[in-house]
Scaffold this active site. Structure first.
Site, PDB file in Angstrom:
ATOM      1  N   HIS A 124      66.150  -1.147 -35.869  1.00 18.19           N
ATOM      2  CA  HIS A 124      65.576  -2.110 -34.940  1.00 18.19           C
ATOM      3  C   HIS A 124      66.351  -2.055 -33.609  1.00 18.19           C
ATOM      4  O   HIS A 124      67.574  -2.047 -33.591  1.00 18.19           O
ATOM      5  CB  HIS A 124      65.673  -3.517 -35.566  1.00 18.19           C
ATOM      6  CG  HIS A 124      64.953  -4.582 -34.783  1.00 18.19           C
ATOM      7  ND1 HIS A 124      65.291  -5.914 -34.867  1.00 18.19           N
ATOM      8  CD2 HIS A 124      63.925  -4.505 -33.895  1.00 18.19           C
ATOM      9  CE1 HIS A 124      64.493  -6.618 -34.071  1.00 18.19           C
ATOM     10  NE2 HIS A 124      63.647  -5.786 -33.477  1.00 18.19           N
ATOM     11  N   ASP A 128      59.417  13.517 -19.252  1.00 23.57           N
ATOM     12  CA  ASP A 128      58.707  14.674 -18.711  1.00 23.57           C
ATOM     13  C   ASP A 128      59.667  15.862 -18.588  1.00 23.57           C
ATOM     14  O   ASP A 128      60.863  15.743 -18.813  1.00 23.57           O
ATOM     15  CB  ASP A 128      58.087  14.319 -17.347  1.00 23.57           C
ATOM     16  CG  ASP A 128      59.150  13.987 -16.289  1.00 23.57           C
ATOM     17  OD1 ASP A 128      60.141  14.741 -16.155  1.00 23.57           O
ATOM     18  OD2 ASP A 128      58.997  12.942 -15.614  1.00 23.57           O
ATOM     19  N   HIS A 133      63.572   3.508 -11.407  1.00 20.80           N
ATOM     20  CA  HIS A 133      63.817   4.802 -12.067  1.00 20.80           C
ATOM     21  C   HIS A 133      65.315   4.962 -12.334  1.00 20.80           C
ATOM     22  O   HIS A 133      65.713   5.452 -13.393  1.00 20.80           O
ATOM     23  CB  HIS A 133      63.304   5.949 -11.190  1.00 20.80           C
ATOM     24  CG  HIS A 133      63.387   7.296 -11.852  1.00 20.80           C
ATOM     25  ND1 HIS A 133      62.919   7.532 -13.125  1.00 20.80           N
ATOM     26  CD2 HIS A 133      63.939   8.460 -11.417  1.00 20.80           C
ATOM     27  CE1 HIS A 133      63.125   8.794 -13.448  1.00 20.80           C
ATOM     28  NE2 HIS A 133      63.752   9.384 -12.456  1.00 20.80           N
ATOM     29  N   PHE A 178      57.448  10.503 -12.940  1.00 19.93           N
ATOM     30  CA  PHE A 178      57.842   9.248 -13.604  1.00 19.93           C
ATOM     31  C   PHE A 178      57.182   9.080 -14.990  1.00 19.93           C
ATOM     32  O   PHE A 178      57.009   7.973 -15.466  1.00 19.93           O
ATOM     33  CB  PHE A 178      57.561   8.048 -12.692  1.00 19.93           C
ATOM     34  CG  PHE A 178      58.265   8.124 -11.365  1.00 19.93           C
ATOM     35  CD1 PHE A 178      57.566   8.419 -10.193  1.00 19.93           C
ATOM     36  CD2 PHE A 178      59.649   7.990 -11.295  1.00 19.93           C
ATOM     37  CE1 PHE A 178      58.232   8.542  -8.969  1.00 19.93           C
ATOM     38  CE2 PHE A 178      60.315   8.110 -10.068  1.00 19.93           C
ATOM     39  CZ  PHE A 178      59.608   8.383  -8.915  1.00 19.93           C
ATOM     40  N   SER A 179      56.851  10.180 -15.597  1.00 24.43           N
ATOM     41  CA  SER A 179      56.244  10.085 -16.941  1.00 24.43           C
ATOM     42  C   SER A 179      57.343  10.035 -17.980  1.00 24.43           C
ATOM     43  O   SER A 179      57.541  10.966 -18.769  1.00 24.43           O
ATOM     44  CB  SER A 179      55.313  11.276 -17.171  1.00 24.43           C
ATOM     45  OG  SER A 179      54.303  11.287 -16.204  1.00 24.43           O
ATOM     46  N   ASN A 180      58.087   8.949 -17.955  1.00 20.97           N
ATOM     47  CA  ASN A 180      59.184   8.761 -18.918  1.00 20.97           C
ATOM     48  C   ASN A 180      59.057   7.364 -19.517  1.00 20.97           C
ATOM     49  O   ASN A 180      58.727   6.414 -18.801  1.00 20.97           O
ATOM     50  CB  ASN A 180      60.541   8.895 -18.199  1.00 20.97           C
ATOM     51  CG  ASN A 180      60.612  10.148 -17.344  1.00 20.97           C
ATOM     52  OD1 ASN A 180      60.437  11.241 -17.870  1.00 20.97           O
ATOM     53  ND2 ASN A 180      60.834   9.992 -16.029  1.00 20.97           N
TER      54      ASN A 180
END
EC number: 5.4.99.62
Lengths: 131, 131, 131, 131, 131, 131, 131, 131, 131, 131
Positions: free
Chosen positions: I20, I28, I98, I120-122
């Site tokens: 948890h 990316d 970011h 920014f595909s994280n």
């Protein structure tokens, strides 16, 4: 801390990992342990811990169905031989030549190096099964 | 085989690698050895090998200029305290609280875990120099 | 620090781990040590430490019952050969061809690489037993 | 075999990896080498190899622009101090207290442990640059 | 920094560890280096560093008594073949088939992968001895 | 074999693992690469491979958005400085003091050690992004 | 970031390390990769990445002179078989039984595990040479 | 085989290595075990082995002088809380917030991950001493 | 073979080890993964596997209670932002800058590197709990 | 956390890495697991987890096309034999002698050690293929 039984952490691990017919060798200080063997060096001093006490300590927790010793022990180390006979009076004691013994022992899962300084004080404990 | 001195292979290495002021800690079975410490588990059974014998064994080969013990040893373990005083009658014995002791001991190069089962039987051997 | 005996930490470990009949090879700087061997590179400079001194140093602590050398040493390196004979005057010196020597030496537990720069200055020390 | 220069394989690697301002420490047998340091134990026996010879050996191949020693060397080990001065007569010799020396030396890339048994025979070779 | 000789740290180590008859293979970029081999990938670009220069660089420090090449080099790569002959004009050059070459090379202690892009530009340098 | 691009296996891995803003440092032979850094030692000989060629080789495959150099390069190594300016005419060139440069470079993901032997020939390539 | 070619860091390393005749196996998700093999698990999901696309991706950078497939592919997986034939129309395609294929593949330097879920979609790419 | 006590080989090792005040954490399946922790994943299935049984199993061999739990257990998991109180009725039970608990637990020597799926079923067993 | 769910062996291990609040980052191709991070490089090619599909694949087996993204995604990558919002419509989506995102992500237990090539595909998946 | 299926992290990895015909052995507590085998010790206590439940747990995710058992199970452990027959009523059950079983099992990719304490409760699951 551990409450009872085998207090040495490595030997605790060794014994708990043993399966049926797995071999654990307890050897004297002069035994040529194979290069790639897994072993614990328990040597404290000459004669300490001794061969018989180490067997008894391991037997706190290890089930043994058979032992293998070198026949030469009876001839050259009657004192320890007698004690081995007493300890394992109820199970099979297989005798091999010292050279054969060393060959078999190579397949031990673990070795315990004692401080014993009397000849041929080496034994292979063949694990039994508790069911 | 090794002819004399310290017969345990790991302790032989420990001692031979010690430099001046390096610390080697000999501790009782209950001592909380730090997670990342380099140690040899010499425990054979409760009380074996004992604290004092282990010190004497290490002193076969290790030059010691100072030792550090917990002051509580004198109060709670006079027997071992007395023996430590005797063994190291000719060098400095520094007393710290048990908590301070544990803090200092963290920087030991090596730990030796004994079977000792009496309180505060821990000692830091500060290596001396042989020239 | 270590008070006496073998001061090199690795060689201290090597010697203390040797069992009866285990082999430790002391070789000259040009010896082709097997890829997977455990060895200590003690080379300081050409000729230093030399072959004979290294044997003597190891003998501070190692019990030796037999040595193996290449027969070619007697022919091509009488000086060192003579000294080997003197050092081991009381034990068995087995002579093999250099090729056989290299084959046997592969099973050494450890190698010590010296600075020796005279031909065939290689020896297998077969560990004895102290009881 | 290597034809000339530094014959020890590890020290050959050490020296060839040194960059400008990298530090290589040559220390006496009693020096407390940090636990996580990369070092070669070159000890052969008490006093062998000695401090000065080891410096000279390393200087076969290592470019040095500065050295750091403990000021105490001049007071307590004039003989070696004198030789250090001679060897490095043309470069900067920085003196620190022994404690400061040990603090700086922690950042050494490598340590070489010698057999030297005279006080304060420790030196940090600060690599120079060959262009 | 290292003053002269072989400046690459790994190759410095390789060369300094070579014993008599040990093999170090210098191979072209297309050579199938065995999976478990110890090698340094010196490839910079196609043709760089080239085969002959790499041999010359290694010869700064390595004593060589014999070399082994594939006979096919003479047929398919006369230019490099000629240079090899010139470089090793004073020692034995053994020719094998490319397949035999690869079989022997498996026992090399080390491989150096060059950028060479001409056929059969592989050589086994058999270490000589400097005494 | 690889058909084109960067032929060195380790540098191929380095470049393919770089993320945006990750730093790869290309340094001269004298650069003090941090002890725990991941680096490839590409040194072939003094000056080979040189600084500028190595940059160009890495740029076969690495997208670079910014570079960092030591300001001292412009003063002490105008030739290389000029070439760096030309190569990276279209991106940001950040100048730091050599000490600051070394501090920043510690966070490089990888180092490439060249044979360059002219002062301050070190550069941090800050990876760009290809989308 | 890497500008073009193979973007996966491990496969970039694999391909750049391949020598002539080295084998790289691209296998379907069900392939029993040997225990001690070096492999990259590229499986994303059932069928992804597929067998043919993975071949094409690797061919961005790998020179291939021959491929080995299991004959059963033609019988049981005509679709993929057809594509393999098209891709490698200009080089040798060797057919073995699936069992023989697995035996040969054991000597691959690397394995790439794809998500392919159609039978016998396994191929050994035998590296060619770029000169 | 081991005759009695803790049969799991890793947990046997864990317990036998515990010193006084060392901490062993038994946690539920959802517990965020720190990245660099030493742990055994004993999860068999949801709820198996459960939290309380695992405590009882470890108590076969581990001497415990104190336990630490999160106060939230009493509020959110009364069933397990009650059982913990019963098991450790004779020793100190220290309550911390769950966040504090996690902070302390970071210093555990070992973690055992159970299959427990009820909230806050985590406990730090603080080893006692058997003398 | 595995019947269903996540077929990648490493990601199967990652997900099954998550507790948890443990964090798993999907990033990316250009993301600067920390040097000492544990990550799987799933990159197949530019854009493959993409960011959203990888999230969906991981969600086959991972319980997620919260996600963290960089606010810049909404501004610079609305398409992916929209999809993230849809996928996680029922749980908390925390937005950070970011730079803050990268700082938090350093504590991820694992990273998955995708082939995504849009800015920014994280995303950090914060593991939920299944009880 | 993982939502469903096999919750143990190591077994999740084992199953997801299995290829067609790969073998995973589930064994009783007394089974002599080969020294160099990759195994998970799931033993909780005598009989827990038991043999049959462990098979069922692994079958949550592992596709099995064949199983191998020792013929002695039918004679000496009818209860478990019956259950094995029921579980695998739709696939091939191959019977071997216990010795042959152990020989085949040596090639297992993984072992799972259960707490089962009834004789011959060992099974080799031969992975099937899901396409």
């Amino acid at each position: 801390m551990k409450k009872q039984g085998i207090f040495n952490s490595q030997i605790s691990y060794f014994v708990a990992s043993m399966g049926h017919k797995d071999m654990l060798s307890i050897v004297d200080m002069g035994y040529p342990i194979p290069k790639d063997a897994t072993f614990v060096d328990l040597v404290f001093d000459k004669g300490i811990p001794n061969f018989i006490d180490t067997i008894k300590m391991v037997l706190y927790e290890l089930e043994v169905e058979k032992v293998i010793i070198a026949g030469e022990m009876e001839v050259n180390n009657l004192k320890n031989y007698q004690k081995v006979i007493d300890i394992f009076s109820n199970i099979e004691i297989e005798k091999k030549s010292h050279e054969e013994f060393k060959d078999i022992a190579k397949n031990s899962k673990f070795f315990i190096r004692t401080g014993e300084c009397t000849p041929f004080s080496n034994i292979i404990l063949v694990s039994g099964v508790i069911f």
